[in-house]
Write a protein that holds these residues in place. Structure first.
Motif, PDB file in Angstrom:
ATOM      1  N   ARG A  23       1.019  -1.615   0.323  1.00 36.86           N
ATOM      2  CA  ARG A  23       0.192   0.191   0.090  1.00 36.86           C
ATOM      3  C   ARG A  23       0.965   0.911   0.305  1.00 36.86           C
ATOM      4  NH1 ARG A  23      -4.268  -1.261   5.122  1.00 36.86           N
ATOM      5  NH2 ARG A  23      -5.987   0.959   3.154  1.00 36.86           N
ATOM      6  N   ARG A  72      -6.723 -12.509   7.084  1.00 43.11           N
ATOM      7  CA  ARG A  72      -6.861 -11.158   6.579  1.00 43.11           C
ATOM      8  C   ARG A  72      -6.415 -11.308   4.609  1.00 43.11           C
ATOM      9  NH1 ARG A  72      -3.459  -7.594  10.986  1.00 43.11           N
ATOM     10  NH2 ARG A  72      -3.736  -6.023   9.075  1.00 43.11           N
ATOM     11  N   ASP A  74      -6.266  -7.521   3.641  1.00 45.53           N
ATOM     12  CA  ASP A  74      -6.089  -6.392   3.235  1.00 45.53           C
ATOM     13  C   ASP A  74      -4.019  -6.256   3.943  1.00 45.53           C
ATOM     14  OD1 ASP A  74      -5.393  -7.217   6.460  1.00 45.53           O
ATOM     15  OD2 ASP A  74      -5.250  -5.244   7.359  1.00 45.53           O
ATOM     16  N   GLN A  75      -3.624  -7.838   3.420  1.00 40.39           N
ATOM     17  CA  GLN A  75      -1.932  -8.270   3.221  1.00 40.39           C
ATOM     18  C   GLN A  75      -1.954  -9.268   2.239  1.00 40.39           C
ATOM     19  OE1 GLN A  75      -1.081 -10.099   7.005  1.00 40.39           O
ATOM     20  NE2 GLN A  75      -1.043  -8.209   8.269  1.00 40.39           N
ATOM     21  N   ASP A 304      -1.330  -0.772   8.597  1.00 40.11           N
ATOM     22  CA  ASP A 304      -1.881  -2.214   9.117  1.00 40.11           C
ATOM     23  C   ASP A 304      -2.766  -2.043  10.486  1.00 40.11           C
ATOM     24  OD1 ASP A 304      -1.230  -4.858   8.610  1.00 40.11           O
ATOM     25  OD2 ASP A 304       0.322  -4.937  10.442  1.00 40.11           O
TER      26      ASP A 304
END
Length: 392
Positions: A23, A72, A74-75, A304
């Motif tokens: 990101r 998760r 978002d990783q 994060d």
């Protein structure tokens, strides 16, 4: 007499070692699953005259948990096979060593020997191997051939607290021994290629290795002729006594994870006392490099949702400050460093175009490659084949 130049390597993993690296504005997440991305990273590392790159790999999706997938989204999740990536980028580079990660826990040593020998040929003698064991139940579930007990949080600090790891490291040592024997199973002059007599190979110079152990029974010989380096360097990451013992017994290079110079000195002494006197010892560091390093880390931590923590020390600062730290730690008995760029390609470029020139100004790093093989970069001699001169 001036100290020997440092050895420097970088560990490549996805978009970088920070879990929110993808990101970062400098990241290129849309290219992660392309050959061009990995080729570009290797080319940049070679531009910096680094000894080698390692390529991370596991047999399950990345996770922040010990006991299985974390759910998760978002990783970064997913990665290419490290040995295949190394083989793809090998023809696009000329000098830098290529060291993929490959596990011994669920992989037959005969297959490992063949794949790594092939990589050594494809790269012209620049292959290595980062040995890894797998103690995760989720990885074992992909194969269904063995049961591994569930890891718990108390096992994270030292693998000695998890009994199965003794078995896994013993198996890894046997696997490395089998692979080394298979690499030696062809003598260097086994290929005759004499068109006039019709003899392509001297069968007397191919040898059965006849390895018999509690985990493997391997006859040999290899299907691939002896690698250009004889034996590509074997490397391993080690955090505590059990993997230190494995590295001292089986590896050529060990990566340790001290958090200061004093701890580096103690760990290096412990490893050498275990019989690893000829072992090259590298310290691992996660690095955010640049004038804005601290701000970048803080921004990624916020994205994060937690402050980034690592098994290795985390550095944030300028190339000059990183050079100061490396040279300070070198006096603790280290041969070099394996740097883990927090964000790729930004922190890799900061290493090659910031740190390297800084070290060169201090006469602490090479100004040109002096060898063509990974063993040459590391100052490791090419080993003689163990079966040379014997006949069936």
């Amino acid at each position: 007499m001036s100290a020997a130049p440092l050895h420097l390597a970088v560990a490549l993993d996805g978009a970088g070692w920070h879990p929110a690296a993808w990101r970062d504005p400098a990241a290129t997440p849309k290219t992660l699953f392309t050959a061009a991305y990995w080729a570009g990273l290797a080319a940049e590392a070679e531009h910096g005259l680094l000894d080698f790159v390692t390529i991370e790999d596991t047999l399950a999706l990345q996770t922040t948990r010990l006991d299985g997938p974390d759910g998760r989204t978002d990783q970064v999740r997913g990665r290419f096979d490290a040995v295949l990536v190394a083989s793809r980028i090998a023809p696009l580079t000329g000098r830098i060593g290529l060291v993929p990660t490959a596990t011994t826990t669920h992989t037959e040593p005969f297959h490992l020997a063949s794949a790594l020998s092939t990589l050594d040929y494809v790269s012209g003698g620049r292959a290595g191997w980062r040995v890894q064991v797998s103690g995760r139940r989720a990885e074992a579930a992909h194969f269904g051939r063995r049961d591994i007990p569930e890891l718990r949080p108390e096992h994270a600090g030292a693998v000695e607290t998890f009994p199965v790891f003794q078995e896994l490291f013993d198996e890894a040592a046997d696997s490395v021994e089998v692979v080394r024997r298979l690499w030696d199973s062809w003598e260097d002059d086994a290929e005759i290629r004499d068109v006039a007599t019709g003899r392509f190979v001297d069968r007397d110079r191919l040898h059965y290795i006849d390895f018999e152990g509690p985990r493997f029974s391997v006859r040999g010989p290899s299907i691939v002729p002896r690698p250009p380096q004889g034996q590509p360097p074997v490397t391993a990451l080690a955090h505590s006594r059990l993997p230190y013992e494995f590295a001292a017994r089986s590896a050529d290079v060990v990566y340790i994870t001290p958090h200061d110079a004093e701890q580096a000195r103690a760990v290096a002494a412990e490893v050498r006392d275990l019989g690893g006197g000829e072992l090259k010892i590298f310290a691992d560091l996660v690095v955010f490099v640049g004038e804005d390093a601290r701000d970048r880390k803080a921004r990624l931590d916020e994205l994060d949702g937690a402050e980034y923590a690592s098994d290795a020390a985390i550095f944030t600062g300028t190339p000059g400050e990183l050079a100061d730290l490396l040279l300070q730690w070198r006096g603790a008995g280290l041969d070099g460093f394996r740097l883990r760029p927090a964000v790729l390609p930004a922190d890799l470029t900061a290493i090659t175009r910031g740190l390297v020139p800084e070290l060169q100004r201090r006469d602490a790093f090479r100004r040109a490659y002096g060898a063509a093989t990974l063993r040459g970069h590391l100052g490791l001699p090419r080993p003689a084949g163990r079966y040379a001169g014997s006949r069936r």
